[in-house]
Design an enzyme around this catalytic site. Sequence first.
Site, PDB file in Angstrom:
ATOM      1  N   TYR A 141      86.577  69.831 -47.558  1.00  9.08           N
ATOM      2  CA  TYR A 141      86.860  68.515 -46.982  1.00  9.08           C
ATOM      3  C   TYR A 141      88.361  68.297 -46.769  1.00  9.08           C
ATOM      4  O   TYR A 141      88.754  67.417 -46.011  1.00  9.08           O
ATOM      5  CB  TYR A 141      86.330  67.396 -47.890  1.00  9.08           C
ATOM      6  CG  TYR A 141      84.823  67.392 -48.029  1.00  9.08           C
ATOM      7  CD1 TYR A 141      84.003  67.696 -46.947  1.00  9.08           C
ATOM      8  CD2 TYR A 141      84.225  67.092 -49.238  1.00  9.08           C
ATOM      9  CE1 TYR A 141      82.628  67.701 -47.075  1.00  9.08           C
ATOM     10  CE2 TYR A 141      82.841  67.091 -49.376  1.00  9.08           C
ATOM     11  CZ  TYR A 141      82.053  67.408 -48.297  1.00  9.08           C
ATOM     12  OH  TYR A 141      80.693  67.408 -48.415  1.00  9.08           O
ATOM     13  N   LYS A 191      79.115  80.041 -55.192  1.00  5.33           N
ATOM     14  CA  LYS A 191      78.496  80.998 -54.252  1.00  5.33           C
ATOM     15  C   LYS A 191      79.347  82.261 -54.309  1.00  5.33           C
ATOM     16  O   LYS A 191      79.876  82.746 -53.302  1.00  5.33           O
ATOM     17  CB  LYS A 191      78.459  80.357 -52.846  1.00  5.33           C
ATOM     18  CG  LYS A 191      77.662  81.119 -51.808  1.00  5.33           C
ATOM     19  CD  LYS A 191      76.174  81.045 -52.013  1.00  5.33           C
ATOM     20  CE  LYS A 191      75.465  81.898 -50.974  1.00  5.33           C
ATOM     21  NZ  LYS A 191      74.042  82.090 -51.269  1.00  5.33           N
ATOM     22  N   ASP A 224      72.390  78.141 -53.962  1.00  6.22           N
ATOM     23  CA  ASP A 224      71.042  78.123 -53.380  1.00  6.22           C
ATOM     24  C   ASP A 224      69.988  78.126 -54.480  1.00  6.22           C
ATOM     25  O   ASP A 224      68.997  77.385 -54.427  1.00  6.22           O
ATOM     26  CB  ASP A 224      70.840  79.274 -52.386  1.00  6.22           C
ATOM     27  CG  ASP A 224      71.469  80.582 -52.859  1.00  6.22           C
ATOM     28  OD1 ASP A 224      72.176  80.575 -53.887  1.00  6.22           O
ATOM     29  OD2 ASP A 224      71.250  81.615 -52.212  1.00  6.22           O
ATOM     30  N   ASP A 248      78.276  67.529 -53.366  1.00  6.29           N
ATOM     31  CA  ASP A 248      77.802  66.493 -52.438  1.00  6.29           C
ATOM     32  C   ASP A 248      76.310  66.679 -52.175  1.00  6.29           C
ATOM     33  O   ASP A 248      75.503  65.742 -52.266  1.00  6.29           O
ATOM     34  CB  ASP A 248      78.606  66.631 -51.126  1.00  6.29           C
ATOM     35  CG  ASP A 248      78.469  65.427 -50.228  1.00  6.29           C
ATOM     36  OD1 ASP A 248      77.727  64.498 -50.581  1.00  6.29           O
ATOM     37  OD2 ASP A 248      79.112  65.412 -49.157  1.00  6.29           O
ATOM     38  N   ASP A 252      72.782  64.669 -54.103  1.00  7.70           N
ATOM     39  CA  ASP A 252      71.776  63.946 -53.317  1.00  7.70           C
ATOM     40  C   ASP A 252      70.380  64.505 -53.570  1.00  7.70           C
ATOM     41  O   ASP A 252      69.388  63.774 -53.570  1.00  7.70           O
ATOM     42  CB  ASP A 252      72.108  64.013 -51.819  1.00  7.70           C
ATOM     43  CG  ASP A 252      73.039  62.873 -51.400  1.00  7.70           C
ATOM     44  OD1 ASP A 252      73.599  62.217 -52.302  1.00  7.70           O
ATOM     45  OD2 ASP A 252      73.197  62.639 -50.193  1.00  7.70           O
TER      46      ASP A 252
END
Length: 372
Positions: A141, A191, A224, A248, A252
């Site tokens: 970001y 990751k 994942d 993020d 959620d």
Amino acid sequence: MTKNILLLAGDGIGPEVVAEAVRVLKWVGAHAGTSFHFDEALIGGSAYDAVGTPFPAETLSKAKAADAILLGAVGGPKWESLDYSVRPERGLLGIRKELDLFANLRPAMCFAPLADASSLKPEIISGLDIMIVRELTGDIYFGQPRGVTMENSHRVGRNTMVYADWEVQRIARIALDLARVRGKKLCSVDKANVLEATEMWREEVQKIRDAEYTDIELSHMYVDNAAMQLVRAPKQFDVMVTGNIFGDILSDCAAMLTGSLGMLPSASLGSETGGKRAALYEPVHGSAPDITGRGIANPVATILSAAMMLRYSFNLHAQAKLVEDAINAVLADGLRTGDIMQAGARHVGTKEMGDAILAKLDTLSSTQRGAA
Ligand code: NAD
């Protein structure tokens, strides 16, 4: 002593849900003998409309002076065609960056009366209590270079994932500290199999744990797999720590485990300087333009965010717990806003939910006084 709370109601349902949280904070102030002083400032689309920027200088100076900040939400379709530099979300990213709010705490708890509301089976979700710690000021970001350029007659979009070792170390310490007072288990999500930046993340988290937190069980998981495990068996987790973009998305995902975005609070904390830690509290949900102005938004996520403020900024642990207990009791009585509605429950609006929580606070506190 007076505690200064800055209210940034923002856009959409922000003002509706913040108003209910303020009523709860006022109740706590009156009953805990703490004086809360409230100030207000603009952020997001409403700030852009008023003064041409989503993050006015006055908002920043008030934010720096405050002991804690309560934010509603920013954004909405009205501002979606604006240049990125003045979009409402820039206000949010700006305040996080300016106050160096690098640690985002996102608890996902399942209130017992809502176990049936989850899309998962009650036995998988019941008793869930996990804390997702999301790094908030770095990552893709904020990384440079970014933007869309023309290259060989093609538009090329580019964002860059960047982390420095000290950024990973300080968020690792926050997460390890939380694990220490909870279930002593931390899962770091990355990751590392394909992204070098997150391979470094993994090494740094491990380094801090081995040097300073040998009492904490640390595991590492690819993002994942973490998304899969959150849905398959969420109770295996206690504290999870991860970078900005993975956090993020995963938070959620965790939101849906508990039934509704309308139930999820968050805290964003900065470093401690001079005995004061910058802290912003906000619901996880956005401005919900589809239900704005109808008085039907669920205020619980914002009220729970205010409870986190009581706990983390003001050390009012018993009062924070009382607010959470009052919410649980109201849910147990069968009151539901539309987003968490269940068969046989009583459908209430934003203000009615606030009224019920305040009434329950009265009842619970007089019961406690009676027992003492
Ligand atoms: P959203 O969270 O606003 O809404 C998603 C869905 O959940 C909608 O159907 C909405 O009605 C429902 N919902 C959300 N909060 C609720 C509540 N308290 N009670 C009942 N229902 C609720 O996400 P979105 O629709 O993707 O985004 C809308 C706007 O909000 C966008 O402009 C987005 O950029 C912005 N946004 C802001 C924040 C923030 O301020 N922190 C976070 C996410 C999205």
